[in-house]
Design an enzyme around this catalytic site. Structure first.
Site, mmCIF file in Angstrom:
data_model
loop_
_atom_site.group_PDB
_atom_site.id
_atom_site.type_symbol
_atom_site.label_atom_id
_atom_site.label_comp_id
_atom_site.label_asym_id
_atom_site.label_seq_id
_atom_site.Cartn_x
_atom_site.Cartn_y
_atom_site.Cartn_z
ATOM 1 N N THR A 1 0.826 -1.210 0.000
ATOM 2 C CA THR A 1 0.000 0.000 0.000
ATOM 3 C C THR A 1 0.859 1.257 0.000
ATOM 4 O O THR A 1 0.396 2.323 -0.387
ATOM 5 C CB THR A 1 -0.904 0.051 1.253
ATOM 6 O OG1 THR A 1 -0.082 -0.233 2.390
ATOM 7 C CG2 THR A 1 -2.014 -0.967 1.188
ATOM 8 N N ASP B 1 9.794 0.707 4.626
ATOM 9 C CA ASP B 1 10.882 0.015 5.323
ATOM 10 C C ASP B 1 11.875 0.995 5.930
ATOM 11 O O ASP B 1 12.297 0.854 7.080
ATOM 12 C CB ASP B 1 11.620 -0.921 4.360
ATOM 13 C CG ASP B 1 10.695 -1.941 3.727
ATOM 14 O OD1 ASP B 1 9.562 -2.093 4.218
ATOM 15 O OD2 ASP B 1 11.111 -2.589 2.751
HETATM 16 C C1 GLA Z 1 8.926 -4.144 0.349
HETATM 17 C C2 GLA Z 1 9.135 -2.672 0.001
HETATM 18 C C3 GLA Z 1 8.165 -1.771 0.785
HETATM 19 C C4 GLA Z 1 6.730 -2.266 0.660
HETATM 20 C C5 GLA Z 1 6.632 -3.773 0.908
HETATM 21 C C6 GLA Z 1 5.275 -4.323 0.613
HETATM 22 O O1 GLA Z 1 9.280 -4.389 1.678
HETATM 23 O O2 GLA Z 1 10.456 -2.260 0.280
HETATM 24 O O3 GLA Z 1 8.283 -0.441 0.352
HETATM 25 O O4 GLA Z 1 6.191 -1.922 -0.588
HETATM 26 O O5 GLA Z 1 7.587 -4.506 0.143
HETATM 27 O O6 GLA Z 1 4.345 -3.785 1.472
#
Ligand code: GLA
Length: 381
Positions: free
Chosen positions: A34, A169
Site C-alpha cells: 500500500t 521500510d
Molecule cells: C517491500 C518494500 C516496501 C513495501 C513492501 C510491501 O518491503 O520495500 O516499500 O512496498 O515490500 O508492502
C-alpha cells in the site's frame, strides 16, 4: 554479531576508537503493497539490527569491511558509482544521494555487521541504508532531518539496488519506537504511534528460508500494474492514486480493465481500507478482529496480488489450523521471506515445533522462527 565484536574488529583493522551506530529491521502488522499507492501501513522496528563502526580516514580514501560477507571494498569519495559487490551498493547509493544534495562526505573507515536475516523480508537493506545515512549525517555534520534521510535511503534503493520500493521500510527502521507500532500515512508522511498491547499473544515470524529472487522484478511489475490502473481511473474520476479510489468506482470501470490489472487494484483498494479499520480494532483491543484482518490480507496477497508462494501459503494454512494463532499472513514484498503470526504465548513452543515439523515434511526445509520484540529506530550507540 554483537556490537562489541564489530568494535573489536574495527580496532584490529584501524587502530582507533570508532563511533558506533545501529539501525533495526522491521515488521509490518498490516498494510502490504500500500505504501507506493499513497496508502497506510502499520510497521514497527524489531530487535534485529545492523551495527556500523566508523571513523574519518583523514583523506578521501574509504575502506569498508562487511563482517557477514567477509569482504571489503575500497574507493575514494571522488568516484562514487555502483559496485559489482551488491552489499556495497546500499551505502554507495546513500553517498550518491548526499552528493546530489550538494553536501560532501570525507573519506572514512568502516566495519559493519548484523543479525537481520538476509532476504527474509525483514528489511535488512533498508536498515543498511538508514544506518549509513545516519552515521554519515552525524560524522560529517550534514544536518539532514530524519525524514530527509529516509527519503534518501529510499532513493538509494531505487537507483543503486534497482528496486522501486515504497517508503515503509526505511521509515520504520528510522522512526521505530520501542513497544509501539505506528500508522504511517504514506502520502503525507504523518504518523501516529500506538502502544502495542498484545496481552496473551506475541509476534512470531516464520521464515520460509525461500530467498525471494523474483521479488525485485515482480515488485516493479506490481507497481507498474497499479500505475496502469490509475491511468484508467483518472480518465473518469478526480483521483491521484489508488488511495483515492472507492471500491464502487473501481467496479464501475471493470470492463475497461485488463483482468490482471483489475485484480491488483482491487486488492490495494481493499487493503488500504482494511488498515484504517484494523487500526481501530487494535485501539479498542479487538485483537481477534485484527487477526482476522491479517488473514484476509493474506488471502488478497495470495489470490489477487499474487505475490505469495506455496511455502508462505502453507505456513499461513498451518497457523490457521493450529487454533492458537489469531492472525497470520505473508509479510513484505513477497515470493518468500517470512510470515507474521499473532500466537498465543502459552502455545508458542508447541506452535513453532509443530509447524516446523510439517514444513520440513512438505518442503524438506528447516524453517526458522523468531519471537520479535519492538525496538527504537536508528540511533547512535
Ligand atoms: C517491500 C518494500 C516496501 C513495501 C513492501 C510491501 O518491503 O520495500 O516499500 O512496498 O515490500 O508492502
Amino acid at each position: 554479531m554483537h556490537v562489541n565484536d564489530i568494535k573489536k574488529k574495527f580496532i584490529e583493522n584501524f587502530n582507533v576508537n570508532p563511533s558506533l551506530f545501529r539501525s533495526p529491521g522491521r515488521v509490518n502488522l498490516i498494510g502490504e503493497h500500500t505504501d507506493y499507492n499513497d496508502g497506510f501501513v502499520l510497521p514497527a522496528a524489531i530487535d534485529k539490527e545492523i551495527v556500523v563502526a566508523i571513523s574519518k580516514s583523514g583523506s578521501s580514501k574509504c575502506k569498508v569491511f562487511s563482517v557477514d560477507m567477509n569482504e571489503s571494498i575500497e574507493f575514494t569519495t571522488e568516484e562514487i558509482q555502483p559496485s559489482s559487490k551488491s552489499w556495497a551498493n546500499y551505502f554507495l547509493g546513500v553517498i550518491a544521494q548526499i552528493n546530489k544534495k550538494g553536501r560532501k562526505i570525507e573519506g572514512f573507515n568502516c566495519v559493519f555487521g548484523g543479525n537481520i536475516p538476509l532476504g527474509a523480508g525483514l528489511s535488512s537493506s533498508a536498515a543498511l541504508e538508514c544506518v549509513f545515512a545516519y552515521a554519515f549525517n552525524d560524522l560529517f555534520k550534514l544536518q539532514f532531518e530524519k525524514e530527509e534521510m529516509v527519503k534518501m535511503a529510499q532513493k538509494a534503493e531505487h537507483e543503486y539496488a534497482g528496486v522501486k520500493c515504497g517508503i515503509m521500510d526505511q521509515f520504520a527502521s528510522m522512526f521505530g519506537k520501542s513497544d509501539h507500532v505506528f500508522r504511517l500515512d504514506c502520502r503525507s508522511l504523518e504518523y501516529v504511534y500506538f502502544p502495542l498491547k498484545l496481552t496473551d499473544y506475541e509476534i512470531v515470524l516464520c521464515n520460509t528460508k525461500v530467498a525471494h529472487s523474483l521479488a525485485s522484478s515482480e515488485y516493479n511489475t506490481r507497481r507498474q500494474e497499479c500505475e496502469t490502473g490509475v491511468e484508467i481511473l483518472t480518465k473518469h474520476y478526480d483521483i491521484q492514486s489508488l488511495r483515492d479510489v472507492a471500491n464502487g468506482q473501481l467496479e464501475s470501470l471493470k470492463k475497461e480493465f485488463d483482468p490482471i490489472v483489475y485484480k491488483r487494484c482491487s486488492y490495494v483498494v481493499n487493503e488500504i481500507a482494511r488498515v484504517i479499520d484494523s487500526c481501530e480494532k487494535l485501539q479498542s483491543n479487538d485483537l481477534i478482529g485484527f487477526g482476522q484482518d491479517m488473514y484476509q490480507t493474506h488471502e488478497g496477497l495470495s489470490k489477487n496480488y499474487e505475490v505469495s508462494c506455496a511455502e508462505l501459503d502453507f505456513l499461513v494454512d498451518k497457523a490457521k489450523e493450529s487454533g492458537n494463532v489469531i492472525g497470520s499472513r505473508m509479510m513484505g514484498g513477497g515470493f518468500g521471506g517470512c510470515t507474521i503470526n499473532l500466537v498465543k504465548k502459552s502455545e508458542q513452543d508447541n506452535f513453532i515445533n509443530s509447524v516446523s515439523e510439517s514444513y520440513r515434511k512438505r518442503f524438506s526445509i528447516d524453517m526458522e522462527a523468531y519471537v520479535v520484540n519492538i525496538q527504537d529506530g536508528t540511533s547512535r550507540i
